[in-house]
Design an enzyme around this catalytic site. Structure first.
Site, PDB file in Angstrom:
ATOM      1  CE1 TYR A  55      -3.976   2.120   0.314  1.00  0.00           C
ATOM      2  CE2 TYR A  55      -2.962   3.058   2.285  1.00  0.00           C
ATOM      3  CZ  TYR A  55      -3.697   3.029   1.535  1.00  0.00           C
ATOM      4  OH  TYR A  55      -4.809   4.089   1.376  1.00  0.00           O
ATOM      5  CE  LYS A  82      -3.744   5.065  -2.210  1.00  0.00           C
ATOM      6  NZ  LYS A  82      -4.826   5.493  -3.154  1.00  0.00           N
ATOM      7  NE  ARG A  86      -8.617   1.861   7.323  1.00  0.00           N
ATOM      8  CZ  ARG A  86      -8.342   3.014   6.552  1.00  0.00           C
ATOM      9  NH1 ARG A  86      -8.917   2.719   5.346  1.00  0.00           N
ATOM     10  NH2 ARG A  86      -7.695   4.052   6.829  1.00  0.00           N
ATOM     11  CB  VAL A  87      -8.603   1.795  14.271  1.00  0.00           C
ATOM     12  CG1 VAL A  87      -8.722   3.180  13.938  1.00  0.00           C
ATOM     13  CG2 VAL A  87      -8.657   1.364  15.585  1.00  0.00           C
ATOM     14  CD  GLN A 115      -1.035   1.601  18.787  1.00  0.00           C
ATOM     15  OE1 GLN A 115      -0.710   1.537  20.077  1.00  0.00           O
ATOM     16  NE2 GLN A 115      -1.596   0.565  18.410  1.00  0.00           N
ATOM     17  NE  ARG A 148      -2.437   4.991  13.027  1.00  0.00           N
ATOM     18  CZ  ARG A 148      -1.090   4.512  13.601  1.00  0.00           C
ATOM     19  NH1 ARG A 148      -0.619   5.326  14.392  1.00  0.00           N
ATOM     20  NH2 ARG A 148      -0.949   3.274  13.391  1.00  0.00           N
ATOM     21  CG  ASP A 160       0.458   0.332  14.186  1.00  0.00           C
ATOM     22  OD1 ASP A 160      -0.048   0.911  13.140  1.00  0.00           O
ATOM     23  OD2 ASP A 160      -0.069   0.272  15.292  1.00  0.00           O
TER      24      ASP A 160
END
Length: 333
Positions: free
Chosen positions: A165, A169, A208-209, A231, A233, A295
């Site tokens: 991915y 991209k 997805r989270v 972590q 986001r 991650d």
């Protein structure tokens, strides 16, 4: 959702795609279907291309009887032909994007973002159409600069599980700039940071989270966090994201620009799980699992460029957006 569509159109102000012919790849997906809704409502002629590998018929079913909407089921990693006399704008969103799919469909992901991007760029060249490529914050990898500006070149593992991915991209971005330099094609690149809202898939395998946490919370199942939950986001509600993308597609001065579109408010994954659990009034326990390979530890955009170039910044606070999203998931889970 109708109120959200109207809110996007209102926030766009004088920006309207009325009478424009717009091709949206991945148009039956989460973001693509929202864009279809807005542009159909504005009076554009919308061509939605999707192979339904991750997009859903249910996202666009309500548009199928609209005179200014057309659905084409196709795989854009193969060249496609349109019977249109003109196309004004191509918005290329087609690609699987779930981390839980990176080890299952890596070749399909790479094809969509490389061959698919080149095919769509060739189509844009044929019609002399404006081209918007939806890239991703994943191009930054495990960023060492936070908040991350567009000038940061990334810290990516090309042979890791996320490489299919991340690197495809990055290749898609390089292709866009090659077509700009060699053919003077009007391209612009959006680096999308984590976005959420109604129409995210809730089938348990998408991964997805936010939809995973909401689905688990509504079912009172353990909310599973990969790693220690420290972590971070930064989550952008879908209406803000769509407004940002359409602004980037609209302004003439955005030719050749790369712009972060996301919410700069950073939150830990553990805190996110706790908020969702509370909103969903859930009895779920929070369970920690082995971390995902590569991650990123932090993810937060510098949106200075979006503010100045697009006159855009997110408006929906996280808890408000999560409440809207939980209510929608209650209808589909």
């Amino acid at each position: 959702m109708e109120k959200d569509i109207k809110r996007i159109i209102k926030n766009l102000g004088g920006i309207s795609f009325e009478d424009k012919v717009v091709l949206i790849t991945g148009g039956a997906g989460f973001l693509g279907s929202w864009i279809c809704d807005v542009l159909v409502e504005q009076g554009a002629k919308v061509i939605c291309a999707d192979n339904l590998s991750s997009g859903l018929n249910s996202n666009i079913r309500h548009l199928l009887d609209r005179m200014n909407f057309k659905f084409i089921r196709c795989d854009i990693s193969e060249p496609i032909e349109l019977d249109e006399k003109r196309v004004d704008l191509i918005m290329h969103l087609a690609s699987r994007a779930s981390p839980l799919e990176f080890d299952k469909f890596p070749i399909e992901i790479i094809r969509a973002n490389t061959l698919g991007t080149m095919n769509m760029l060739e189509l844009a060249r044929k019609y002399n159409a404006r081209f918007l490529f939806t890239s991703t914050s994943e191009v930054y990898g495990d960023a060492k600069v936070i908040p991350t500006p567009e000038t940061y070149n990334g810290n990516v593992n090309p042979v890791g599980i996320r490489g299919c991915y991340d690197e495809s991209k990055r290749c898609g971005e390089a292709l866009c700039m090659a077509y700009l330099r060699q053919y003077n094609l009007d391209v612009r690149i959006a680096r999308i940071f984590n976005t959420y809202g109604p129409r995210m898939r809730a089938d348990g395998v998408y991964g997805r989270v936010i939809p995973r946490f909401i689905t688990q919370a509504l079912k009172n199942e353990p909310i599973t966090i990969f790693g220690d939950g420290k972590q971070t986001r930064s989550f952008c509600y879908v209406t803000d994201q769509i407004e940002g993308l359409l602004r980037l597609a609209w302004f003439d001065e955005c030719k050749g620009e790369v712009v972060n579109i996301g919410n700069p408010n950073e939150i830990t994954i553990l805190k996110l799980a706790e908020i969702i659990k509370e909103i969903a009034n859930s009895d779920s326990e929070i369970k920690f699992c082995s971390p995902m390979p590569d991650d990123p530890r932090r993810r937060c955009p510098d949106i200075t460029k979006a503010k100045t170039l697009l006159n855009w910044m997110p408006k929906i606070e996280l808890e408000e957006g999560l409440r809207k999203t939980v209510e929608w998931f209650k209808e589909v889970v």
